[in-house]
Design a protein around this motif. Structure first.
Motif, short mmCIF file in Angstrom:
data_model
loop_
_atom_site.label_atom_id
_atom_site.label_comp_id
_atom_site.label_asym_id
_atom_site.label_seq_id
_atom_site.Cartn_x
_atom_site.Cartn_y
_atom_site.Cartn_z
N HIS A 206 27.92 4.37 42.29
CA HIS A 206 28.34 5.79 42.23
C HIS A 206 29.86 5.90 42.10
CE1 HIS A 206 28.58 10.03 43.02
NE2 HIS A 206 27.30 10.14 43.33
N VAL A 207 30.33 6.71 41.15
CA VAL A 207 31.76 7.01 41.02
C VAL A 207 31.97 8.52 41.13
CG1 VAL A 207 32.31 4.98 39.60
CG2 VAL A 207 31.65 7.14 38.49
N LEU B 267 40.90 19.12 42.05
CA LEU B 267 39.47 19.23 41.81
C LEU B 267 38.80 17.86 41.90
CD1 LEU B 267 37.36 21.40 40.83
CD2 LEU B 267 37.78 20.53 38.52
N LEU B 268 37.65 17.83 42.59
CA LEU B 268 36.89 16.59 42.74
C LEU B 268 35.46 16.83 42.28
CD1 LEU B 268 36.70 13.64 44.03
CD2 LEU B 268 35.79 14.82 46.04
N VAL B 269 34.99 16.00 41.33
CA VAL B 269 33.58 16.02 40.93
C VAL B 269 32.90 14.92 41.73
CG1 VAL B 269 31.95 15.79 39.02
CG2 VAL B 269 34.19 16.85 38.63
N ALA B 270 32.08 15.33 42.74
CA ALA B 270 31.66 14.39 43.78
C ALA B 270 30.25 13.84 43.62
CB ALA B 270 31.79 15.06 45.14
N GLY B 271 29.48 14.31 42.62
CA GLY B 271 28.12 13.81 42.47
C GLY B 271 27.34 13.96 43.77
N ASP B 272 26.55 12.92 44.13
CA ASP B 272 25.72 12.99 45.34
C ASP B 272 26.36 12.28 46.53
OD1 ASP B 272 23.90 14.50 44.02
OD2 ASP B 272 22.36 12.95 43.87
N VAL B 273 27.70 12.22 46.56
CA VAL B 273 28.39 11.60 47.69
C VAL B 273 28.58 12.61 48.82
CG1 VAL B 273 30.66 10.73 48.42
CG2 VAL B 273 29.55 9.79 46.39
N ILE C 142 26.04 15.06 53.35
CA ILE C 142 26.40 13.89 52.54
C ILE C 142 25.16 13.43 51.78
CG2 ILE C 142 28.26 13.10 54.06
CD1 ILE C 142 26.24 11.01 55.17
N GLY C 143 25.35 12.46 50.89
CA GLY C 143 24.24 11.98 50.07
C GLY C 143 23.21 11.19 50.86
N ARG C 144 21.98 11.19 50.36
CA ARG C 144 20.91 10.38 50.97
C ARG C 144 21.23 8.90 50.80
NH1 ARG C 144 15.31 12.18 48.35
NH2 ARG C 144 14.71 10.26 49.44
N THR C 145 20.81 8.11 51.79
CA THR C 145 21.00 6.66 51.66
C THR C 145 19.69 5.92 51.94
OG1 THR C 145 21.79 6.62 53.94
CG2 THR C 145 23.46 6.66 52.21
N ASP C 146 18.56 6.65 51.84
CA ASP C 146 17.27 6.02 52.14
C ASP C 146 16.59 5.46 50.90
OD1 ASP C 146 17.05 8.66 51.22
OD2 ASP C 146 15.11 8.97 52.20
N PHE C 147 17.33 5.34 49.79
CA PHE C 147 16.78 4.70 48.58
C PHE C 147 16.90 3.18 48.74
CE2 PHE C 147 18.53 8.82 47.07
CZ PHE C 147 17.33 9.40 46.69
N PRO C 148 16.17 2.41 47.91
CA PRO C 148 16.17 0.95 48.06
C PRO C 148 17.56 0.30 48.19
CG PRO C 148 14.49 1.58 46.50
CD PRO C 148 15.17 2.85 46.93
N LEU D 137 42.29 12.95 50.68
CA LEU D 137 42.78 13.84 49.62
C LEU D 137 43.29 15.15 50.26
CD1 LEU D 137 39.90 13.35 47.00
CD2 LEU D 137 42.11 12.18 47.10
N PRO D 138 44.15 15.89 49.54
CA PRO D 138 44.67 17.14 50.11
C PRO D 138 43.54 18.09 50.55
CG PRO D 138 45.86 16.59 48.11
CD PRO D 138 44.73 15.60 48.22
N ALA D 139 43.75 18.78 51.67
CA ALA D 139 42.70 19.61 52.28
C ALA D 139 42.19 20.70 51.34
CB ALA D 139 43.22 20.24 53.57
N HIS D 140 43.06 21.22 50.48
CA HIS D 140 42.62 22.32 49.61
C HIS D 140 41.93 21.84 48.34
CE1 HIS D 140 46.95 21.45 49.10
NE2 HIS D 140 46.56 21.27 47.87
N THR D 141 41.73 20.52 48.19
CA THR D 141 41.01 20.00 47.03
C THR D 141 39.62 20.62 46.95
OG1 THR D 141 42.16 17.89 47.23
CG2 THR D 141 40.15 17.91 45.89
N ARG D 142 39.30 21.24 45.81
CA ARG D 142 37.98 21.84 45.61
C ARG D 142 36.98 20.75 45.24
NH1 ARG D 142 39.58 25.68 40.92
NH2 ARG D 142 40.80 23.82 40.47
N VAL D 143 35.79 20.84 45.80
CA VAL D 143 34.77 19.81 45.58
C VAL D 143 33.58 20.43 44.85
CG1 VAL D 143 33.20 18.17 46.68
CG2 VAL D 143 35.47 18.60 47.69
N ILE D 144 33.22 19.84 43.69
CA ILE D 144 31.99 20.22 42.99
C ILE D 144 30.95 19.17 43.34
CG2 ILE D 144 30.87 20.61 40.76
CD1 ILE D 144 33.65 21.21 39.59
N PRO D 145 29.98 19.50 44.20
CA PRO D 145 28.96 18.51 44.55
C PRO D 145 27.84 18.46 43.51
CG PRO D 145 28.84 20.43 46.01
CD PRO D 145 29.77 20.77 44.87
N GLY D 146 27.00 17.44 43.61
CA GLY D 146 25.91 17.28 42.66
C GLY D 146 24.82 18.34 42.80
N HIS D 147 24.77 18.98 43.96
CA HIS D 147 23.77 20.03 44.20
C HIS D 147 24.38 21.06 45.14
CE1 HIS D 147 20.55 17.32 42.65
NE2 HIS D 147 21.34 16.39 43.17
#
Ligand SMILES: [Zn+2]
Ligand SMILES: [Zn+2]
Length: 213
Positions: free
Chosen positions: A141-142, A151-157, A163-169, A187-197
């Motif tokens: 995962h990146v 701005l942060l594009v965070a995916g499923d982290v 936070i992201g699930r970790t129960d996968f294999p 990262l700076p506190a005001h960084t906006r985060v776009i999560p995967g969901h």
């Protein structure tokens, strides 16, 4: 002049595919094209943008499954995830077949034009994005961080107060927590985060209110 973005939930899992562009020169990228490719390509066309690249955070079907469909009409290079997620992209036919009941079309396996690594630098117009490798949800995962646009594009982290699930294999909870602490909470506190969901958040909000961190 500004970096713009539009979040477009795609697939039955409402995954946040994101269109990011530089207003100045109309250069654009799409992150995590999990599906609904006709819809996201229409958003690119409607805005008169030039699609430069596709960026993938990780190999799960709702994030990467739309790439083979998109490649039928587009020749843009696909960048990411880290090569440690190659096994996920290779298993897409079986995975999508097993999720057919949810409404996912069967996707062939594919490889990106380029795997990404910690420290790689990508760009959209005048804006630079740093690639951070955050294993734990998946090994490869990146995430994509733009200091200029905060701005942060965070995916499923990282999600809003979760936070992201970790129960996968090949998930690893300890790795996920230590990577988030070392690379994202600094990262700076005001960084906006776009999560995967789900809804957007900020680094500062998660530092204060995320019960997992
Ligand atoms: Zn995932
Ligand atoms: Zn996801």
């Amino acid at each position: 002049m500004a970096l713009q973005f539009e979040i477009m939930p795609v697939t039955p899992f409402r995954q946040n595919c994101c269109l990011i562009w530089d207003d100045e020169n109309k250069e654009a990228v799409l992150t995590d094209v999990g599906g609904d490719t006709a819809h996201v390509l229409q958003a690119v066309a409607e805005r008169g943008l030039h699609l430069k690249e596709i960026w993938l955070t990780h190999g799960h079907l709702d994030h990467a499954g739309g790439v083979p469909e998109l490649r039928k009409t587009q020749t843009v290079p696909v960048l990411g995830p880290h090569a440690d997620d190659e096994y996920l992209l290779q298993s897409l036919p079986e995975v999508t077949a097993s999720y057919a009941a949810y409404g996912f079309p069967v996707s062939p396996a594919f490889a990106p034009e380029r795997w990404l690594h910690e420290g790689d630098r990508l760009s959209v117009g005048a804006y630079r994005f740093d690639v951070l490798h955050i294993s734990g949800h998946t090994p490869g995962h990146v995430v994509f961080y733009c200091e200029q646009a905060e701005l942060l594009v965070a995916g499923d982290v990282l999600f809003y107060e979760s936070i992201g699930r970790t129960d996968f294999p090949r998930g690893n909870h300890a790795d996920l927590i230590s990577n988030i602490a070392a690379k994202l909470l600094v990262l700076p506190a005001h960084t906006r985060v776009i999560p995967g969901h789900g809804r957007m958040t900020t680094i500062g909000h998660e530092k204060q209110h995320n019960p997992f961190l």
